[in-house]
Design an enzyme around this catalytic site. Structure first.
Site, PDB file in Angstrom:
ATOM      1  N   LYS B  77       0.853  -1.189   0.000  1.00  0.00           N
ATOM      2  CA  LYS B  77       0.000   0.000   0.000  1.00  0.00           C
ATOM      3  C   LYS B  77       0.894   1.245   0.000  1.00  0.00           C
ATOM      4  O   LYS B  77       1.958   1.241   0.619  1.00  0.00           O
ATOM      5  CB  LYS B  77      -0.891  -0.038   1.252  1.00  0.00           C
ATOM      6  CG  LYS B  77      -1.996   1.011   1.290  1.00  0.00           C
ATOM      7  CD  LYS B  77      -2.892   0.772   2.513  1.00  0.00           C
ATOM      8  CE  LYS B  77      -4.029   1.763   2.616  1.00  0.00           C
ATOM      9  NZ  LYS B  77      -4.915   1.473   3.778  1.00  0.00           N
ATOM     10  N   SER B 152      -9.759   1.477   2.877  1.00  0.00           N
ATOM     11  CA  SER B 152      -8.880   2.256   2.039  1.00  0.00           C
ATOM     12  C   SER B 152      -7.838   1.436   1.277  1.00  0.00           C
ATOM     13  O   SER B 152      -7.270   1.932   0.309  1.00  0.00           O
ATOM     14  CB  SER B 152      -8.162   3.298   2.895  1.00  0.00           C
ATOM     15  OG  SER B 152      -7.310   2.674   3.829  1.00  0.00           O
ATOM     16  N   SER B 176      -9.879  -1.009   6.963  1.00  0.00           N
ATOM     17  CA  SER B 176      -9.301  -0.747   5.646  1.00  0.00           C
ATOM     18  C   SER B 176      -8.617  -1.925   4.954  1.00  0.00           C
ATOM     19  O   SER B 176      -8.294  -1.846   3.780  1.00  0.00           O
ATOM     20  CB  SER B 176      -8.312   0.415   5.731  1.00  0.00           C
ATOM     21  OG  SER B 176      -9.029   1.624   5.798  1.00  0.00           O
TER      22      SER B 176
END
Ligand SMILES: [Mg+2]
Ligand SMILES: [Zn+2]
Lengths: 95, 483, 477
Positions: B77, B152, B176
């Site tokens: 990420k 996310s 997330s």
């Protein structure tokens, strides 16, 4: 909680955000509905409950007082938006 | 061999056995990325040359492979710091920020012989549930490109679902990792707070943030956690919890395991398809000998406001350092220092981030601290207590991950409060610092994946993985491929 | 109307740890800009603070020595504000649970003795340094000082005069130096003081509106700033004006203070518990151990110097006023030098030199063995006292080898009675008038003859031998 434009202005100054007029109007409404919803917490009686900042009873985490050679300065400065060999540059700050 | 059908562990074994070279696996991933990224936008940065060079170097050492995931291509990420590689948090304000250091997790994966394919798209600063708030454009759900992948860590879930890498590392502050995993039909786990060092994870809400794996199945998740967990002298909140090799304990035996189903998580607002698929998980585990029982967790109705107050407060402070002085993007045409701050931050942050900064600043400001922030910390104590009580009776709790399957792009952002409310099943796990996993458990009428959440007591990550693995031995939802 | 000045102090003290409070960078003073830095202390995203154990220990030591109660359950908090010397845009400090509370510091001034109460002591990190570069019209941020550990010592508004403030600061400085927790060098910023001052009519129970004064770099500046600010406030009130609660900056060159431009609206620091640092719990055992480990402080030394070395109380207090002087004294005495002689030299020549050079005893290069040797040469008759002072003056700045200096400059004392006698005879021959004066009862003439003889012998003669010789020869005249 009733959110006014003044409150949004106040927190905007504190957080160094300067919303354009239309964005601010929308933000006031959104924050108001969010905070209104958050008021349901008041239904809970929390008197005598110790506020919990850390979830686990981890404590006393310290390091010994030893010096490690510092980082390469060029590497620390390489991401600065204004290039300089020694320091980070900002507009005049002296009072 | 159909590479794409292998899990990360299976690929690792094939590499070790010499059936596949690291370069072949890497090239395969890069080709898939090249083909699919233009449509799903899972990656912000693709490290083609670097990954191939790394693959070749790793191949030389394959005979003394140090981990079961040696040579397996993966991605991170974009809020995880990678030395010399752009780490943007999907925000304009970080510009071309190239950290001069690696996150501890990155060092650990490196040492285990990982190949980094690139950096994954996400909601800006991990604030969002749809991966639409990225400065680099929305990520799309590989199962249906008109839908969101969740957020996310949407880029990570989409990448794994689309075969653009065997696993991803995401971060989970309020769901997330788990929520996008459920929307994309992959397995994602948020481990116990503190078990994975946060050093090098760009903070959103420090007391809630935790990195974890997104992969094909629970066994992969266990293998990844085995590589990255552990106390870190650079993270004072990391835990000394040596709870053994997670992979080793995955036998599939859940006999006598007590699983609670909080009825409060199956009421109003939950889509019937999701409810049905999640409850079916209990039946599968029961058939393997688990003891399933309903329970109540009334505190659930207070978790969303508590979460958003605490997360926004911490975020307002954590994101203050982005000011156009030390790194990242700086606005132009400012008059003085304050104007530089104002312009850079107003133009550099997207509106969801600004909303949370303002909210967080408000709840900490003079006159409101007690009513909001302090109150939230008190409710957090009650939430932790409620889970303690539940785990005195149960080994695990079973809940949905999200009330619905993946919504259409553009549907969620118009009403922030509604979007926040959809986090109801995941945020409590972060508030109480618990381990939670999302496992694929079915599909809705549109063919979109559904995820079930298993939650364990603190440091009982092995139990969570164990049950998820048992479920996956009997089902094949996790083996279904997107499109 | 007569007015009373009410003052409270906030003193920031940089701790003398080797490394910074939350990272392992050096705390050493100076260095090229941003060379004592790392990703943690420059506030890079993703980095985390880890508490230096010595900071805690030093803070507890200070609290114990200043008679505080120590907080067993400690937490850190974030103080949020934007300024380029603070790269994270928050300072890690303590608001809700400071490490020490309720201390008491006894002070002595010309007006008598009194106790200054300490409200709290908390731990925090220092900020960086901003230097404006007029050539490029930009300010440079140097983060070398960022993350240097500080304790902030906050007093109650107990002071009523500048004298009391100075006495307290002297006491504080000496105590912290004895503890070894800080070098307290004002010129390097390791002791900094903000003065909160208000005035009120004598007899009034209510406090007036206070101002806070910053940028006070010396005790002298503090004294002058207090005088200036009290006068300014009294005049303003007498003219019917209102005092505005504000922060003022002292300008030492102009001998005046100026209201600082308020940084964008009111200050609202939005303190909240620092999530990155777990709480710190201090056990009773830890406190006992730390208390037992405290070094001998000035008060104890004053007693001991009188008892053990027979020094007068006055000498003992003077010498123990600065830890460096007390250390110097003890080191010289250990070498076998009589305590009173060492004390005389320290209170005389050493302190005079320090004053002339505007220097702190801690920065002195002169070493105890050098002074001990000098004293030994005087005692052994090799040097006379006056010559010894000259030698002292010559070697004080850089220290040095006393024997070599004496040899090179031929300063050994002349005790050769034959030589002295011949010189005295020559002086008598050249000054017959003085001899007559002496005979006529003018005692002053004796001194003149001694002076002339000494001058001929370049000051190196043993004064006793000269005196004796002159007196004998005069009687023979
Ligand atoms: Mg302070
Ligand atoms: Zn540092």
């Amino acid at each position: 909680m009733k959110i006014t434009e003044e409150i949004v202005d106040y927190v905007s100054v504190l957080s160094r955000l300067k919303l354009p007029r239309e964005e601010k109007g929308k933000m006031v409404g959104e924050l108001e509905s969010i905070l209104e919803y958050m008021d349901i917490l008041n239904q809970l009686d929390t008197s005598g409950v110790e506020p919990m900042s850390h979830v686990f009873p981890v404590k006393n985490v310290t390091r010994t007082d030893e010096v490690v050679p510092s980082f390469d300065r060029a590497a620390l400065l390489q991401n600065a938006p204004v290039p300089d060999e020694e320091a980070f540059l900002v507009p005049k700050t002296v009072e | 061999m159909e590479l794409n059908q292998l899990t990360a562990l299976q690929l690792g074994a094939a590499i070790k056995a010499g059936e596949v070279s690291v370069a072949e696996a890497t090239a395969f991933s890069l080709e898939r990325i090249q083909a699919k990224n233009p449509e799903n936008n899972a990656y912000i940065t693709v490290l083609e040359e670097q990954a191939m060079a790394r693959a070749k170097a790793l191949q030389a050492g394959v005979s003394d492979a140090v981990s079961p995931l040696y040579g397996v291509p993966m991605a991170l990420k974009d809020n995880i710091c990678t030395k010399g590689i752009k780490t943007s948090c999907a925000s304009k304000i970080l510009g071309d920020f190239k950290p001069p250091y690696d996150a501890t997790l990155v060092e650990k994966l490196d040492a285990a012989g990982s190949v980094t394919l690139g950096k994954l798209n996400m909601d800006e600063f991990a604030m969002g549930s749809t991966s639409e708030t990225s400065f680099y454009g929305a990520t799309k759900n590989p199962w249906d490109l008109t839908r969101v992948p969740g957020g996310s860590s949407g880029g990570g879930a989409a990448a794994v679902a689309a075969g653009m890498g065997w696993y991803a590392v995401g971060s989970d502050t309020g769901g997330s990792i788990r929520q996008p995993s459920s929307y994309c039909g992959v397995t994602g786990m948020k481990p116990t707070y503190g078990t994975v060092s946060r050093y090098g994870l760009i903070a959103y809400a420090s007391s809630l943030d935790q990195m974890g794996p997104i992969a094909r199945d629970a066994a992969d998740c266990a293998a990844i956690l085995d590589l990255v967990q552990g106390k870190d002298p650079r993270d004072g909140t990391s835990l000394n919890g040596e709870y053994g090799a997670l992979s080793a304990g995955l036998t599939g035996d859940v006999k006598g395991m007590r699983i609670g189903i909080p009825t409060d998580c199956f009421g109003e607002g939950l889509s019937p398809a999701v409810s049905k698929a999640v409850l079916a998980v209990a039946e599968t585990l029961k058939s393997r000998g688990a003891v399933v029982e309903e329970c109540s967790l009334p505190i659930m109705q207070y978790v969303v406001p508590t979460y958003y107050i605490i997360a926004a407060a911490e975020a307002s402070s954590n994101l203050s350092r982005f000011d156009g002085v030390k790194y990242g993007w700086r606005a132009e045409g400012f008059e003085d220092l304050t104007d530089l701050y104002n312009k850079t931050r107003t133009e550099g942050f997207g509106s969801e981030v600004k909303r949370r900064i303002l909210l967080g600043t408000f709840v900490l400001s003079t006159g409101y601290y007690d009513a909001y922030y302090k109150k939230a910390l008190q409710v957090k104590a009650l939430i932790a207590r409620a889970f303690d009580t539940a785990f005195s009776k149960f080994d695990l709790l079973l809940t949905p991950v999200a009330p619905t399957t993946a919504p259409k792009l553009g549907e969620s952002l118009s009403d922030p409060l509604q979007m926040y409310l959809s986090d109801i099943y995941t945020v409590s796990v972060n508030l109480a610092g618990l381990p939670g996993i999302s496992v694929p458990c079915g599909f809705d009428e549109h063919g979109m994946p559904i995820g079930a959440q298993l939650i364990g007591a603190a440091l009982q990550d092995s139990k969570v993985l164990h049950a998820a693995h048992a479920f996956q031995l009997d089902t094949d939802f996790h083996k279904k491929e997107a499109r | 109307m007569s007015w009373e000045i009410v003052i409270g102090l906030e003193t920031h003290v940089e701790l003398a740890t080797r490394s910074k409070i939350f990272c392992s960078c050096t705390t050493e003073f100076g260095g090229d800009p941003n060379t004592h830095c790392c990703p943690v202390c420059t506030g890079m995203p993703g980095t985390l603070p880890v508490l230096n154990q010595a900071v805690l220990e030093y803070a507890v030591r200070a609290g114990l020595a200043l008679n505080c109660s120590i907080t067993k359950y400690n937490k850190f908090d974030r103080k949020n504000y934007f300024y380029p010397d603070l790269p994270k845009a928050y300072q890690i400090s303590q608001l809700y649970l400071p490490v020490c509370r309720d201390g008491a510091v006894p002070i002595k001034t010309g007006a008598g003795e009194k106790t200054i109460h300490i409200h709290e002591i908390h731990m925090e990190e220092d900020a960086g340094k901003l230097v404006h570069d007029p050539w490029i019209d930009q300010t440079r941020a140097d983060y070398n000082r960022c993350g240097v550990p500080l304790i902030e010592i906050v007093t109650e508004p107990d002071f009523r005069s500048a004298d009391e403030v100075i006495a307290y600061l002297e006491k504080l400085k000496s105590t912290l130096q004895y503890l070894g927790v800080s070098d307290c060098k004002m010129q390097e910023g390791s002791l900094r003081c903000d003065v909160n001052l208000s005035v009120r009519p004598v007899g009034s129970a209510e406090f007036g509106t206070r101002t806070e004064m910053k940028n006070l770099n010396s005790f002298k500046a503090i004294g002058r700033a207090i005088e200036y600010e009290a006068k300014r406030q009294i005049e303003a009130i007498e003219e019917g004006k209102r005092i505005i609660q504000e922060t003022r900056r002292w300008d030492d060159n102009k001998d005046a203070s100026y209201a600082m431009r308020s940084k964008e609206n009111a200050q609202d620091y939005r303190y909240f518990p620092e999530p990155d640092i777990p709480p710190v719990e201090l056990t009773e055992d830890y406190l006992t151990e730390t208390r037992q480990g405290l070094p001998e402080m000035a008060e104890a030394k004053v007693e001991r110097y009188q008892a053990q070395f027979g020094l007068p109380a006055y000498d003992s207090e003077m010498i123990t006023g600065q830890k460096a002087l007390a250390d110097f004294f003890e080191a010289a005495v250990v070498l076998g030098t009589p305590a009173k002689l060492v004390s005389n030299w320290i209170m005389g020549e050493v302190m005079k030199k320090l004053k002339d050079c505007a220097m702190e005893a801690a920065d002195m290069k002169l070493t105890p063995p050098t002074l001990a040797r000098l004293i030994a040469l005087v005692e052994g008759g090799t040097l006379n006292r006056n010559t010894a002072v000259k030698v002292f003056d010559a070697i004080f700045a850089e220290d040095g080898d006393v024997d070599a200096y004496v040899r090179e400059h031929g300063l050994e004392q002349v005790s050769d009675t034959g030589l002295v006698q011949s010189v005295v005879e020559a002086v008598f021959a050249a000054n017959p008038k003085s001899i007559e004066d002496y005979k006529a009862g003018k005692e002053k003439a004796f001194g003149f003859l001694v002076g002339q003889t000494m001058r001929e012998l370049k000051g190196k003669a043993d004064p006793k031998v000269v005196n004796d010789t002159i007196r004998t020869l005069l009687q023979e005249q």
